[in-house]
Motif scaffolding. Structure first.
Motif, PDB file in Angstrom:
ATOM      1  N   MET A  53       0.816  -1.213   0.000  1.00 33.83           N
ATOM      2  CA  MET A  53       0.000   0.000   0.000  1.00 33.83           C
ATOM      3  C   MET A  53       0.850   1.264   0.000  1.00 33.83           C
ATOM      4  SD  MET A  53      -2.629   1.355   2.936  1.00 33.83           S
ATOM      5  CE  MET A  53      -1.252   1.758   4.036  1.00 33.83           C
ATOM      6  N   ILE A  54       1.785   1.366   0.953  1.00 30.89           N
ATOM      7  CA  ILE A  54       2.582   2.599   1.035  1.00 30.89           C
ATOM      8  C   ILE A  54       3.533   2.715  -0.153  1.00 30.89           C
ATOM      9  CG2 ILE A  54       2.392   2.844   3.522  1.00 30.89           C
ATOM     10  CD1 ILE A  54       5.084   1.570   3.870  1.00 30.89           C
ATOM     11  N   SER A  55       3.969   1.591  -0.707  1.00 29.59           N
ATOM     12  CA  SER A  55       4.848   1.622  -1.877  1.00 29.59           C
ATOM     13  C   SER A  55       4.114   2.172  -3.090  1.00 29.59           C
ATOM     14  CB  SER A  55       5.387   0.225  -2.189  1.00 29.59           C
ATOM     15  OG  SER A  55       6.207  -0.252  -1.150  1.00 29.59           O
ATOM     16  N   PHE A  56       2.920   1.647  -3.347  1.00 33.58           N
ATOM     17  CA  PHE A  56       2.139   2.120  -4.499  1.00 33.58           C
ATOM     18  C   PHE A  56       1.616   3.532  -4.275  1.00 33.58           C
ATOM     19  CE2 PHE A  56       2.000  -2.395  -5.717  1.00 33.58           C
ATOM     20  CZ  PHE A  56       2.245  -2.272  -7.087  1.00 33.58           C
ATOM     21  N   ASN A  57       1.333   3.886  -3.021  1.00 32.49           N
ATOM     22  CA  ASN A  57       0.959   5.275  -2.725  1.00 32.49           C
ATOM     23  C   ASN A  57       2.073   6.228  -3.142  1.00 32.49           C
ATOM     24  OD1 ASN A  57      -1.649   5.605  -1.692  1.00 32.49           O
ATOM     25  ND2 ASN A  57      -1.071   4.895   0.325  1.00 32.49           N
ATOM     26  N   ASN A  58       3.303   5.907  -2.728  1.00 36.38           N
ATOM     27  CA  ASN A  58       4.441   6.767  -3.041  1.00 36.38           C
ATOM     28  C   ASN A  58       4.802   6.723  -4.522  1.00 36.38           C
ATOM     29  OD1 ASN A  58       4.690   7.757  -0.480  1.00 36.38           O
ATOM     30  ND2 ASN A  58       6.421   6.483   0.123  1.00 36.38           N
ATOM     31  N   LEU A  59       4.659   5.559  -5.145  1.00 33.19           N
ATOM     32  CA  LEU A  59       4.914   5.460  -6.587  1.00 33.19           C
ATOM     33  C   LEU A  59       3.907   6.303  -7.364  1.00 33.19           C
ATOM     34  CD1 LEU A  59       5.724   1.651  -6.930  1.00 33.19           C
ATOM     35  CD2 LEU A  59       7.306   3.543  -7.377  1.00 33.19           C
TER      36      LEU A  59
ATOM     37  N   LEU B 156     -10.562   5.961  -5.784  1.00 39.58           N
ATOM     38  CA  LEU B 156     -11.408   4.758  -5.851  1.00 39.58           C
ATOM     39  C   LEU B 156     -11.349   3.913  -4.574  1.00 39.58           C
ATOM     40  CD1 LEU B 156     -10.760   3.620  -9.529  1.00 39.58           C
ATOM     41  CD2 LEU B 156     -12.565   5.106  -8.647  1.00 39.58           C
ATOM     42  N   VAL B 157     -10.811   4.467  -3.504  1.00 34.35           N
ATOM     43  CA  VAL B 157     -10.728   3.724  -2.240  1.00 34.35           C
ATOM     44  C   VAL B 157     -12.118   3.269  -1.787  1.00 34.35           C
ATOM     45  CG1 VAL B 157     -10.134   3.846   0.204  1.00 34.35           C
ATOM     46  CG2 VAL B 157      -8.648   4.919  -1.483  1.00 34.35           C
ATOM     47  N   THR B 158     -13.096   4.178  -1.840  1.00 29.05           N
ATOM     48  CA  THR B 158     -14.455   3.846  -1.422  1.00 29.05           C
ATOM     49  C   THR B 158     -15.033   2.711  -2.267  1.00 29.05           C
ATOM     50  OG1 THR B 158     -14.816   6.149  -0.739  1.00 29.05           O
ATOM     51  CG2 THR B 158     -16.765   4.787  -1.040  1.00 29.05           C
ATOM     52  N   ILE B 159     -14.781   2.752  -3.570  1.00 29.02           N
ATOM     53  CA  ILE B 159     -15.306   1.725  -4.480  1.00 29.02           C
ATOM     54  C   ILE B 159     -14.736   0.360  -4.118  1.00 29.02           C
ATOM     55  CG2 ILE B 159     -15.656   1.112  -6.887  1.00 29.02           C
ATOM     56  CD1 ILE B 159     -16.700   3.910  -6.058  1.00 29.02           C
TER      57      ILE B 159
ATOM     58  N   ALA C  58      -8.038   0.028   0.818  1.00 30.29           N
ATOM     59  CA  ALA C  58      -9.285  -0.601   1.251  1.00 30.29           C
ATOM     60  C   ALA C  58      -9.009  -1.960   1.904  1.00 30.29           C
ATOM     61  CB  ALA C  58     -10.226  -0.772   0.058  1.00 30.29           C
ATOM     62  N   LEU C  59      -8.132  -2.742   1.288  1.00 31.55           N
ATOM     63  CA  LEU C  59      -7.793  -4.065   1.826  1.00 31.55           C
ATOM     64  C   LEU C  59      -7.078  -3.942   3.171  1.00 31.55           C
ATOM     65  CD1 LEU C  59      -7.870  -7.105   1.206  1.00 31.55           C
ATOM     66  CD2 LEU C  59      -5.638  -6.857   0.099  1.00 31.55           C
ATOM     67  N   ASN C  60      -6.220  -2.935   3.287  1.00 28.73           N
ATOM     68  CA  ASN C  60      -5.484  -2.698   4.534  1.00 28.73           C
ATOM     69  C   ASN C  60      -6.445  -2.385   5.685  1.00 28.73           C
ATOM     70  OD1 ASN C  60      -2.756  -2.063   5.884  1.00 28.73           O
ATOM     71  ND2 ASN C  60      -3.870  -0.162   6.221  1.00 28.73           N
ATOM     72  N   ALA C  61      -7.470  -1.583   5.416  1.00 31.42           N
ATOM     73  CA  ALA C  61      -8.441  -1.221   6.453  1.00 31.42           C
ATOM     74  C   ALA C  61      -9.196  -2.451   6.950  1.00 31.42           C
ATOM     75  CB  ALA C  61      -9.422  -0.187   5.898  1.00 31.42           C
ATOM     76  N   ILE C  62      -9.539  -3.352   6.027  1.00 27.13           N
ATOM     77  CA  ILE C  62     -10.256  -4.573   6.408  1.00 27.13           C
ATOM     78  C   ILE C  62      -9.377  -5.472   7.272  1.00 27.13           C
ATOM     79  CG2 ILE C  62     -11.257  -6.725   5.509  1.00 27.13           C
ATOM     80  CD1 ILE C  62     -12.240  -5.097   3.101  1.00 27.13           C
ATOM     81  N   TYR C  63      -8.109  -5.608   6.870  1.00 23.48           N
ATOM     82  CA  TYR C  63      -7.204  -6.486   7.608  1.00 23.48           C
ATOM     83  C   TYR C  63      -6.809  -5.904   8.961  1.00 23.48           C
ATOM     84  CZ  TYR C  63      -6.420 -10.445   4.548  1.00 23.48           C
ATOM     85  OH  TYR C  63      -6.587 -11.607   3.857  1.00 23.48           O
ATOM     86  N   ILE C  64      -6.796  -4.586   9.084  1.00 26.78           N
ATOM     87  CA  ILE C  64      -6.506  -3.967  10.385  1.00 26.78           C
ATOM     88  C   ILE C  64      -7.536  -4.428  11.414  1.00 26.78           C
ATOM     89  CG2 ILE C  64      -6.657  -1.782  11.648  1.00 26.78           C
ATOM     90  CD1 ILE C  64      -5.099  -0.459   9.428  1.00 26.78           C
ATOM     91  N   LYS C  65      -8.806  -4.453  11.012  1.00 24.19           N
ATOM     92  CA  LYS C  65      -9.862  -4.880  11.924  1.00 24.19           C
ATOM     93  C   LYS C  65      -9.690  -6.340  12.331  1.00 24.19           C
ATOM     94  CE  LYS C  65     -13.362  -1.595  10.293  1.00 24.19           C
ATOM     95  NZ  LYS C  65     -14.710  -1.441   9.687  1.00 24.19           N
TER      96      LYS C  65
END
Length: 361
Positions: free
Chosen positions: A118-124, A140-143, A201-208
């Motif tokens: 996530m942070i890699s692609f964010n920075n890229l 598209l995070v919400t989608i 989006a996937l990161n938020a789900i896995y955090i929970k």
């Protein structure tokens, strides 16, 4: 005065004093506190984007090592967690223990892999697109949240919420079209943004899912996540050639360069606290709306700072993304309230029936 970093725990917080023992707070004081915290969140969030943009791609720095920059930010976060742990033991603030446990680290590893991606692609994405387009590129995070929530958690989304998502998609497509019209579209940067959106989006789900493994403490999760991330990044920065790029970088011995690198790591770390603080003094929905407004201001600042000229349709695309995101937050808030009211009503009806049966007996 002690700073309670532990307030970001997902467990129910307990106050040290009873509410009736606290002096009544005036409305003006509440407004000042809320405005101050929101301003703090906006300042750190917008500044972090511009600092990262400078480190990832700028003519003055001329460094092409996005993975190394991200790796260094994770190292700074780990060190700051250790500093806060030490300060906590001295009674200066409240912070969870950062004593390393291999078992916990192994359990957190699946989330860490997603986190690194996530942070890699964010920075890229930020490296490849302008700051002004960054909001649309990652819109598209919400989608993806809706799609992944359905496939992973089996939860469906209401029609009104889906309608707000259609507005976001229209804004994204129009934004891509307008970037292409003015000749500033980075296809690879847009692809990075879409992938980053899915990973957020996937990161938020896995955090929970992972939080219970660290006693529901977000700071403990931050520590293990970043320790694991450092281990994952090490081979990647060698394979990608980032280490070689840094070794031959002209400013490798520049104090200002390492200060900016450390500043970005510090700001990333402190953002975790500021986000939690804003949610605490407002509400989660207000925080989301604040994020939308912050993104709008960030776009305007970027256009002015870089002296860009944008078309009316380009601005419309940003407006659609922000309106759609804000509307989605509003719809979800309304649905949560309806569900809560229904639950309360059902509980009252059960209590009434129970009392009626006991009287009849």
């Amino acid at each position: 005065m002690k700073f309670n970093f532990g307030q970001l725990s997902y467990r129910k917080m307990k106050t040290d004093e009873k509410d009736e023992d606290k002096p009544e707070e005036t409305l003006l004081t509440k407004y000042i506190r809320v405005v101050g915290v929101v301003a703090l969140y906006w300042t750190f969030s917008i500044s972090l984007v511009f600092v990262n943009k400078y480190l990832l791609k700028s003519d003055t720095l001329n460094l092409d090592a996005p993975l190394f920059v991200t790796f260094y930010q994770c190292v700074v976060t780990v060190l700051l967690c250790k500093v806060c742990d030490f300060a906590s033991r001295q009674g200066m603030l409240k912070f969870p223990s950062t004593t390393f446990d291999f078992k916990v680290s192994r359990e957190v590893l699946p989330l860490s892999i997603i986190f690194v991606s996530m942070i890699s692609f964010n920075n890229l994405c930020l490296k490849s697109v302008g700051v002004a387009f960054y909001t649309v590129a990652r819109s598209l995070v919400t989608i993806f949240s809706i799609i992944l929530t359905y496939f992973i958690l089996g939860k469906k989304t209401s029609v009104p919420a889906l309608l707000t998502c259609s507005v976001i998609i229209c804004g994204f497509l129009l934004g891509v079209n307008q970037e292409g019209e003015v000749g500033s579209l980075s296809v690879i940067g847009t692809i990075y943004g879409v992938i980053a959106s899915a990973l957020v989006a996937l990161n938020a789900i896995y955090i929970k899912k992972i939080l219970p493994l660290v006693d529901g403490d977000i700071w403990k999760l931050t520590f293990y996540n970043n320790v694991n991330a450092c281990g994952i990044f090490l081979p990647l920065i060698f394979i990608s050639g980032d280490v070689k790029e840094v070794v031959y970088f002209d400013g490798i011995f520049s104090l200002s360069f390492w200060m900016m690198m450390t500043l970005s790591g510090f700001m990333g770390f402190i953002m975790g606290y500021v986000v939690g603080l804003e949610v605490k003094v407002t509400t989660p929905v207000t925080h989301n709306i604040s994020g939308v407004a912050k993104a709008c201001l960030q776009t305007v600042i970027a256009v002015m700072y870089f002296g860009q000229v944008k078309t009316a349709l380009w601005w419309l695309s940003n407006g659609l993304v922000l309106i759609g995101t804000g509307a989605y937050s509003g719809v979800k808030s309304w649905e949560m309230k309806v569900a809560y009211d229904r639950s309360e009503r059902e509980n009252l009806e059960k209590d009434f029936e129970s009392k009626k049966d006991s009287i009849a007996a």
